[in-house]
Design a protein around this motif. Structure first.
Motif, short mmCIF file in Angstrom:
data_model
loop_
_atom_site.label_atom_id
_atom_site.label_comp_id
_atom_site.label_asym_id
_atom_site.label_seq_id
_atom_site.Cartn_x
_atom_site.Cartn_y
_atom_site.Cartn_z
N GLY A 150 4.52 26.69 -11.27
CA GLY A 150 3.13 26.53 -11.67
C GLY A 150 2.55 25.16 -11.39
N ASP A 151 3.35 24.24 -10.84
CA ASP A 151 2.81 22.93 -10.46
C ASP A 151 1.86 23.13 -9.28
N GLN A 152 0.82 22.30 -9.22
CA GLN A 152 -0.17 22.41 -8.15
C GLN A 152 -0.36 21.06 -7.48
N VAL A 153 -0.66 21.11 -6.18
CA VAL A 153 -1.05 19.94 -5.41
C VAL A 153 -2.41 20.25 -4.81
N GLY A 188 -10.23 20.59 2.21
CA GLY A 188 -9.34 20.59 1.06
C GLY A 188 -8.55 21.86 0.91
N PHE A 189 -7.57 21.81 0.03
CA PHE A 189 -6.72 22.96 -0.26
C PHE A 189 -5.96 22.73 -1.54
N ARG A 190 -5.40 23.80 -2.06
CA ARG A 190 -4.52 23.72 -3.23
C ARG A 190 -3.30 24.59 -2.96
N PHE A 191 -2.14 24.03 -3.27
CA PHE A 191 -0.88 24.77 -3.19
C PHE A 191 -0.26 24.81 -4.58
N GLU A 192 0.51 25.86 -4.83
CA GLU A 192 1.20 26.00 -6.12
C GLU A 192 2.64 26.40 -5.87
N GLY A 205 8.20 26.27 0.42
CA GLY A 205 7.94 27.51 -0.29
C GLY A 205 6.75 27.50 -1.24
N TRP A 206 5.93 26.46 -1.18
CA TRP A 206 4.71 26.45 -1.99
C TRP A 206 3.75 27.48 -1.42
N LYS A 207 2.87 28.01 -2.26
CA LYS A 207 1.92 29.04 -1.85
C LYS A 207 0.50 28.45 -1.83
N LEU A 208 -0.23 28.71 -0.74
CA LEU A 208 -1.62 28.30 -0.66
C LEU A 208 -2.43 29.17 -1.61
#
Length: 192
Positions: free
Chosen positions: A138-141, A130-134, A112-115
């Motif tokens: 509010g945690d991000q990867v 690369g990419f970022r998910f949240e 359920g993380w959002k790109l």
């Protein structure tokens, strides 16, 4: 009359201070970021020759909210910190990096993380993936790879939160992270 005066004071306080930061236990945040790092490391499923570096949970500056922020421009709050854990895996060829990133993407989407950012780009002298998910907290990867260093860069981040009085940023035993050993019978939770 008293009720409206109290409401006016509360409204003025909100406008001046903005939305309050949530409170956080730095040790709990560190454990959460290390667990997320362990999951990304597991998802990579890289062959044994690709060793991940260790990392340390660090903190970042956070600033006043509301109109108070205008009165204190560029003045970080000492009682509010963001948290991050950065680590890397060197010498990863592009095809291996793409496969590893896809495994991380699939798991984050399934959970359920959002790109929030797509970072694949190329130019005459560079290529990056690369990419970022949240997540909803509010945690991000962040996961990045570039052709010039052939290194996977990983960052897990937690948003700004109010920390307890006396929190010692530089003397923090819970901050260290080491990649888990999953080879030769290693189990999740064993230190490498």
């Amino acid at each position: 009359m008293v009720v409206s005066a109290v409401a006016a004071v509360m409204a003025a306080n909100f406008v001046w201070n903005g939305t309050p930061y949530p409170s956080a236990d730095p040790d709990a945040v560190a454990r959460r970021l290390k667990d997320q790092s362990d999951r990304v490391h597991d998802d990579f499923a890289l062959p044994g020759k690709h060793a991940a570096s260790s990392g340390r949970v660090g903190t970042g500056a956070c600033y006043h909210r509301g109109l108070r922020g205008i009165a204190h421009i560029d003045e970080a709050r000492s009682d509010v910190r963001s948290f991050d854990l950065d680590w890397s895996v060197p010498d990863v060829p592009e095809a291996t990096a793409r496969e590893a990133q896809q495994r991380v993407r699939r798991r984050l989407l399934q959970q359920g993380w959002k790109l929030t950012h797509e970072g694949d780009r190329a130019g005459a002298t560079f290529r990056e993936l690369g990419f970022r998910f949240e997540n909803t907290e509010g945690d991000q990867v962040d996961v990045r790879w570039n052709a010039s260093t052939v290194t996977l860069f990983i960052g897990v981040h937690a948003p700004c939160a109010l920390v307890p009085d006396g929190f010692a940023v530089y003397d923090w035993a819970e901050a260290d992270w080491h990649p888990q050993d999953h080879t030769a019978g290693g189990r999740r939770g064993d230190k490498a």
